[in-house]
Design a protein around this motif. Structure first.
Motif, PDB file in Angstrom:
ATOM      1  N   ALA A  88       0.838  -1.210   0.000  1.00 33.49           N
ATOM      2  CA  ALA A  88       0.000   0.000   0.000  1.00 33.49           C
ATOM      3  C   ALA A  88       0.865   1.250   0.000  1.00 33.49           C
ATOM      4  CB  ALA A  88      -0.931  -0.010   1.211  1.00 33.49           C
ATOM      5  N   SER A  89       1.932   1.220   0.766  1.00 37.40           N
ATOM      6  CA  SER A  89       2.848   2.354   0.839  1.00 37.40           C
ATOM      7  C   SER A  89       3.466   2.652  -0.522  1.00 37.40           C
ATOM      8  CB  SER A  89       3.947   2.036   1.863  1.00 37.40           C
ATOM      9  OG  SER A  89       4.997   2.951   1.799  1.00 37.40           O
ATOM     10  N   LYS A  90       3.955   1.626  -1.185  1.00 42.09           N
ATOM     11  CA  LYS A  90       4.625   1.821  -2.470  1.00 42.09           C
ATOM     12  C   LYS A  90       3.664   2.346  -3.534  1.00 42.09           C
ATOM     13  CE  LYS A  90       8.280  -1.526  -1.636  1.00 42.09           C
ATOM     14  NZ  LYS A  90       8.910  -2.797  -2.035  1.00 42.09           N
ATOM     15  N   ARG A  95       1.983   7.176  -6.610  1.00 41.72           N
ATOM     16  CA  ARG A  95       0.911   8.078  -7.050  1.00 41.72           C
ATOM     17  C   ARG A  95       1.046   9.478  -6.440  1.00 41.72           C
ATOM     18  NH1 ARG A  95      -4.084   3.721  -6.350  1.00 41.72           N
ATOM     19  NH2 ARG A  95      -3.572   2.539  -8.229  1.00 41.72           N
ATOM     20  N   ASP A  96       2.097   9.703  -5.655  1.00 43.74           N
ATOM     21  CA  ASP A  96       2.333  10.967  -4.937  1.00 43.74           C
ATOM     22  C   ASP A  96       1.230  11.291  -3.938  1.00 43.74           C
ATOM     23  OD1 ASP A  96       4.786  11.474  -6.143  1.00 43.74           O
ATOM     24  OD2 ASP A  96       3.885  12.584  -7.802  1.00 43.74           O
ATOM     25  N   TRP A  97       0.525  10.265  -3.465  1.00 37.66           N
ATOM     26  CA  TRP A  97      -0.526  10.495  -2.480  1.00 37.66           C
ATOM     27  C   TRP A  97       0.051  10.937  -1.138  1.00 37.66           C
ATOM     28  CZ3 TRP A  97      -4.405   5.847  -3.282  1.00 37.66           C
ATOM     29  CH2 TRP A  97      -5.121   6.065  -4.468  1.00 37.66           C
ATOM     30  N   ALA A 105       1.845  13.495   9.658  1.00 40.47           N
ATOM     31  CA  ALA A 105       1.150  12.281   9.201  1.00 40.47           C
ATOM     32  C   ALA A 105       1.830  11.654   7.991  1.00 40.47           C
ATOM     33  CB  ALA A 105      -0.305  12.609   8.883  1.00 40.47           C
ATOM     34  N   ARG A 106       2.393  12.467   7.112  1.00 44.85           N
ATOM     35  CA  ARG A 106       3.030  11.963   5.885  1.00 44.85           C
ATOM     36  C   ARG A 106       4.067  10.893   6.192  1.00 44.85           C
ATOM     37  NH1 ARG A 106       5.570  16.555   2.653  1.00 44.85           N
ATOM     38  NH2 ARG A 106       3.353  17.043   2.401  1.00 44.85           N
ATOM     39  N   HIS A 107       4.738  11.036   7.291  1.00 45.64           N
ATOM     40  CA  HIS A 107       5.806  10.111   7.659  1.00 45.64           C
ATOM     41  C   HIS A 107       5.330   8.658   7.691  1.00 45.64           C
ATOM     42  CE1 HIS A 107       8.258   8.031  10.831  1.00 45.64           C
ATOM     43  NE2 HIS A 107       9.166   8.341   9.944  1.00 45.64           N
ATOM     44  N   PHE A 108       4.067   8.434   8.008  1.00 44.38           N
ATOM     45  CA  PHE A 108       3.584   7.061   8.140  1.00 44.38           C
ATOM     46  C   PHE A 108       3.472   6.345   6.795  1.00 44.38           C
ATOM     47  CE2 PHE A 108       2.655   8.871  12.218  1.00 44.38           C
ATOM     48  CZ  PHE A 108       3.139   7.868  13.054  1.00 44.38           C
ATOM     49  N   ARG A 127      15.675   8.277   1.326  1.00 43.74           N
ATOM     50  CA  ARG A 127      15.541   9.276   0.253  1.00 43.74           C
ATOM     51  C   ARG A 127      14.214  10.027   0.348  1.00 43.74           C
ATOM     52  NH1 ARG A 127      17.302   5.134  -3.018  1.00 43.74           N
ATOM     53  NH2 ARG A 127      15.229   4.924  -3.946  1.00 43.74           N
ATOM     54  N   LEU A 128      13.131   9.307   0.594  1.00 41.89           N
ATOM     55  CA  LEU A 128      11.813   9.940   0.671  1.00 41.89           C
ATOM     56  C   LEU A 128      11.725  10.913   1.843  1.00 41.89           C
ATOM     57  CD1 LEU A 128       9.675   6.819  -0.193  1.00 41.89           C
ATOM     58  CD2 LEU A 128       9.702   8.958  -1.517  1.00 41.89           C
ATOM     59  N   ILE A 129      12.230  10.509   2.982  1.00 42.50           N
ATOM     60  CA  ILE A 129      12.185  11.394   4.148  1.00 42.50           C
ATOM     61  C   ILE A 129      13.035  12.630   3.891  1.00 42.50           C
ATOM     62  CG2 ILE A 129      12.754  11.602   6.600  1.00 42.50           C
ATOM     63  CD1 ILE A 129      11.978   8.571   6.814  1.00 42.50           C
ATOM     64  N   CYS A 130      14.180  12.450   3.232  1.00 46.02           N
ATOM     65  CA  CYS A 130      15.042  13.599   2.897  1.00 46.02           C
ATOM     66  C   CYS A 130      14.368  14.539   1.905  1.00 46.02           C
ATOM     67  CB  CYS A 130      16.361  13.118   2.301  1.00 46.02           C
ATOM     68  SG  CYS A 130      17.519  12.455   3.482  1.00 46.02           S
ATOM     69  N   SER A 131      13.690  13.981   0.914  1.00 47.98           N
ATOM     70  CA  SER A 131      13.170  14.810  -0.172  1.00 47.98           C
ATOM     71  C   SER A 131      11.728  15.256   0.016  1.00 47.98           C
ATOM     72  CB  SER A 131      13.308  14.068  -1.502  1.00 47.98           C
ATOM     73  OG  SER A 131      12.492  12.909  -1.515  1.00 47.98           O
ATOM     74  N   ARG A 132      10.962  14.554   0.840  1.00 45.96           N
ATOM     75  CA  ARG A 132       9.533  14.846   0.924  1.00 45.96           C
ATOM     76  C   ARG A 132       9.071  15.304   2.295  1.00 45.96           C
ATOM     77  NH1 ARG A 132       6.161  10.917  -3.141  1.00 45.96           N
ATOM     78  NH2 ARG A 132       7.503  11.209  -4.945  1.00 45.96           N
ATOM     79  N   MET A 133      10.016  15.507   3.197  1.00 48.90           N
ATOM     80  CA  MET A 133       9.659  16.026   4.514  1.00 48.90           C
ATOM     81  C   MET A 133      10.546  17.219   4.838  1.00 48.90           C
ATOM     82  SD  MET A 133       8.601  12.738   6.811  1.00 48.90           S
ATOM     83  CE  MET A 133       7.896  13.817   8.041  1.00 48.90           C
TER      84      MET A 133
END
Length: 194
Positions: A88-90, A95-97, A105-108, A127-133
């Motif tokens: 579900a996460s992937k 989808r950039d949801w 909340a995004r972190h979850f 990478r995601l935490i670095c780029s999207r948070m």
């Protein structure tokens, strides 16, 4: 009937960060009482409609990734729906949801990758935490890097071995005796300071 909105309200408005990371027997029992039947339904393949929109997917991820760790603390069942949470996460990330949900909340969306015993997932989580948070996610990044370091060392999380009935190697036993996860955090902190 439990809805995605019930899960999100409970997790973010009632439990909050103190409970997310502190937990305890009382919270574990409360989550089990409120959500065990819904978790079982999701594990059996229900809750598919939840996966059709960002907030529903986030609720599904919390239900299948976070709640089992409370409901079945120190037991193998705690990890039994990780595969569903990771899938579900992937899908949501592709989808950039995740970007449609604010912090923290995004972190979850990234936690199933942080919990994965796969180095590719671990690298992606960092990478995601670095780029999207934002910088507010610095503590999350610290823990993601520590999890990744453990997977780099052993290819799995030794602190799960007992719950999963896996024998520990000599290296894993020595690592756990020397502080285990706390040692991984210290190593991350040392490399960041260097």
């Amino acid at each position: 009937m439990v809805t995605p909105e019930n899960i999100l309200t409970y997790w973010f408005d009632e439990v909050g960060p103190k409970g997310w990371y502190g937990g305890g027997a009382e919270l574990d029992s409360e989550i089990r009482d409120k959500f065990l039947p819904t978790w079982q339904e999701a594990k059996d393949g229900a809750c598919g409609l939840w996966l059709t929109y960002p907030a529903g997917t986030l609720a599904y991820i919390i239900l299948t990734d976070q709640f089992p760790r409370n409901m079945f603390r120190d037991a193998g069942e705690a990890f039994s729906s990780d595969k569903s949470a990771r899938a579900a996460s992937k899908i949501a990330i592709n989808r950039d949801w995740d970007l449609k949900i604010g912090e923290p909340a995004r972190h979850f969306f990234y936690m199933p990758l942080v919990h994965s015993e796969n180095l590719i997932d671990q690298d992606r989580a960092v990478r995601l935490i670095c780029s999207r948070m934002s910088n507010a996610g610095a503590e999350n990044l610290r823990h993601a890097r520590a999890h990744r370091e453990v997977i780099r060392l052993f290819g799995r999380f030794p602190f799960r071995n007992a719950a999963l009935g896996r024998p520990s190697t000599e290296a894993e036993t020595a690592w756990m005796a020397e502080g285990g996860y706390a040692a991984a955090l210290r190593a991350v902190d040392s490399s960041a300071a260097a």
